[in-house]
Scaffold this motif. Structure first.
Motif: not given
Length: 146
Positions: A58-77
């Protein structure tokens, strides 16, 4: 050029991530450093698999996935992000023109499979990012080298 690689990497990971969203419970996005260590063929296969899963999500699932992906990038130093950018830049430069075209076509297909609302949301996110990083604007407006 480094920003082009960063964009390439983000798009690649986003593509790979979005393809994995097809099942009822979408998988966790891959760690960006793991994806950067994959071969071109492995990333393309992962992208194809994720795109199939993404079509069923669903679009909501895809949005949540993108948010998690962005969080993984932000977690990097910052140092890890720079090293990842440099690595992806070198990998992009090493690709053949045919491989670069395949990646571009893959990204275009992923974006085309989204709803107009999702595309508008992603455009808004990109616009907000550009405002937060004004020096990047010139870089992103340049065409990527083949």
């Amino acid at each position: 050029m480094k920003r082009a690689i960063q964009g390439f990497m983000m798009a690649n990971i986003l593509l790979v991530s979005t393809i994995g969203l097809a099942s009822a419970a979408l998988p966790e996005p891959q760690d960006p450093q793991v994806v950067a260590n994959m071969t071109f063929e492995q990333r393309m296969q992962m992208s194809k698999d994720l795109r199939e899963q993404f079509k069923q999500a669903t679009p909501e699932e895809r949005r949540e996935y993108r948010q998690k992906l962005h969080a993984k990038f932000k977690a990097l130093s910052p140092q890890e992000r720079k090293a990842l950018r440099d690595k992806m830049h070198a990998q992009w430069e090493a690709l053949t023109p045919a491989q670069k075209k395949e990646l571009r076509d893959n990204r275009k297909a992923m974006i085309a499979s989204m709803t107009p609302e999702e595309r508008a949301e992603m455009k808004k996110e990109r616009s907000e990012w550009m405002q937060a990083h004004p020096n990047a604007q010139d870089h992103w407006n340049k065409p990527m080298n083949n």
